[in-house]
Design a protein around this motif. Structure first.
Motif, short mmCIF file in Angstrom:
data_model
loop_
_atom_site.label_atom_id
_atom_site.label_comp_id
_atom_site.label_asym_id
_atom_site.label_seq_id
_atom_site.Cartn_x
_atom_site.Cartn_y
_atom_site.Cartn_z
N PRO A 37 14.67 64.10 47.25
CA PRO A 37 14.55 64.21 48.72
C PRO A 37 13.13 64.51 49.18
N THR A 38 12.38 65.29 48.41
CA THR A 38 11.01 65.65 48.81
C THR A 38 10.07 64.46 48.81
N ILE A 40 10.93 61.52 50.09
CA ILE A 40 11.31 60.66 51.21
C ILE A 40 10.77 61.24 52.51
N PRO A 43 13.57 62.42 57.32
CA PRO A 43 14.67 63.33 56.96
C PRO A 43 16.05 62.68 57.00
N ARG A 46 17.07 61.27 53.54
CA ARG A 46 16.88 62.10 52.34
C ARG A 46 18.12 62.27 51.48
N GLU A 134 10.58 53.14 56.14
CA GLU A 134 10.25 54.02 55.02
C GLU A 134 9.56 53.26 53.91
#
Length: 207
Positions: A37-38, A40, A43, A46, A134
Motif C-alpha cells: 500500500p505504501t 501506491i 489512497p 491502496r 496511477e
C-alpha cells in the motif's frame, strides 16, 4: 511514498532487441509498484495489492498470458507491445566513423523506436480512470531511472487514452497508457572463412 525499484540492467541490455524483454520489464516494474500500500500514490487504490497468487488484488500480466475470463471485475494492467520502427544511422548500418576494429572486423549499429501499451482495466469507468492515472504517473515520474537502468536512448509516456468499454471482458472498462522508447542495437560481423573460399573456378568459367 511511491519509489522506483528497478531491475539490474547488466543482464538486460544485451536482450533489449527482443520485444518480449521489455514486456517483462514493464510488468516487473508494475508488480513492484503494487506490491504494498505504501507504494501506491492514490489512497483509493491502496487495497489493490499484487500477489503472485490467484487471490491477487490486481492482475498484472502480459497480453500473451492474459485470459479475459480470469479478469471478471478484478482490476488489471495488461502489457502489450506495439510495432517497432527501424531508424538506420549510417550507410549499410555501418558504425559512424571508423567502422572496423584493429582485427579488421566490421561494427554495425542501428536505432529502433518502439512502444508498449499498458491497458488499465477496472470494474467501472471511474476505477479504470484512477488506475490509468496511477500507472501513467508512476511510469512518467520515474522516467529517468527507468531510462538509465535500461540504457535507452529515449523514454516517455506518449499518451493516456480515454476510458472505453472493454469488448473482450463484459462489465469492464479500460484506459490505455502508451509508452514510447528508442534504443541502439550494435553487432560485429566476424567471418570464419574468406568470403570467396567456396566459389568454384569452373562454375565461373561456365557462366
Amino acid at each position: 511514498m511511491p519509489q522506483f525499484i528497478g531491475s539490474d540492467p547488466s543482464s538486460l541490455c544485451s536482450l533489449l532487441p527482443r520485444a518480449v524483454t521489455l514486456t517483462g520489464v514493464f510488468r516487473d516494474i508494475l508488480t513492484r509498484h503494487f506490491i504494498a500500500p505504501t507504494q501506491i500514490e492514490n489512497p483509493i487504490l491502496r487495497d489493490l495489492i499484487w500477489k503472485n497468487t490467484d487471490d491477487t488484488g490486481i492482475l498484472i500480466e502480459s497480453v500473451h498470458n492474459w485470459k479475459p475470463s480470469t479478469t471478471e471485475k478484478r482490476p488489471a494492467v495488461i502489457v502489450k507491445r506495439n510495432a517497432y520502427q527501424n531508424r538506420p544511422r549510417g550507410i549499410g548500418d555501418l558504425r559512424m566513423g571508423p567502422h572496423t576494429d584493429k582485427e579488421g572486423f566490421e561494427h554495425f549499429v542501428t536505432y529502433w523506436e518502439g512502444s508498449h501499451t499498458l491497458f488499465c482495466l477496472g470494474g467501472s469507468g471511474a476505477q479504470a480512470d484512477l488506475l490509468g492515472a496511477e500507472v501513467q504517473r508512476h511510469m512518467m515520474q520515474f522516467k529517468s531511472p527507468i531510462q538509465v537502468s535500461l540504457d535507452l536512448l529515449s523514454y516517455r509516456v506518449l499518451q493516456a487514452g480515454p476510458v472505453a468499454e472493454l469488448e473482450e471482458a463484459q462489465e469492464n472498462f479500460v484506459v490505455p497508457i502508451t509508452i514510447g522508447y528508442a534504443y541502439e542495437e550494435r553487432w560485429v560481423v566476424k567471418p570464419q572463412v574468406p568470403l570467396l573460399s567456396n566459389i568454384s573456378l569452373s562454375m565461373i568459367l561456365e557462366c
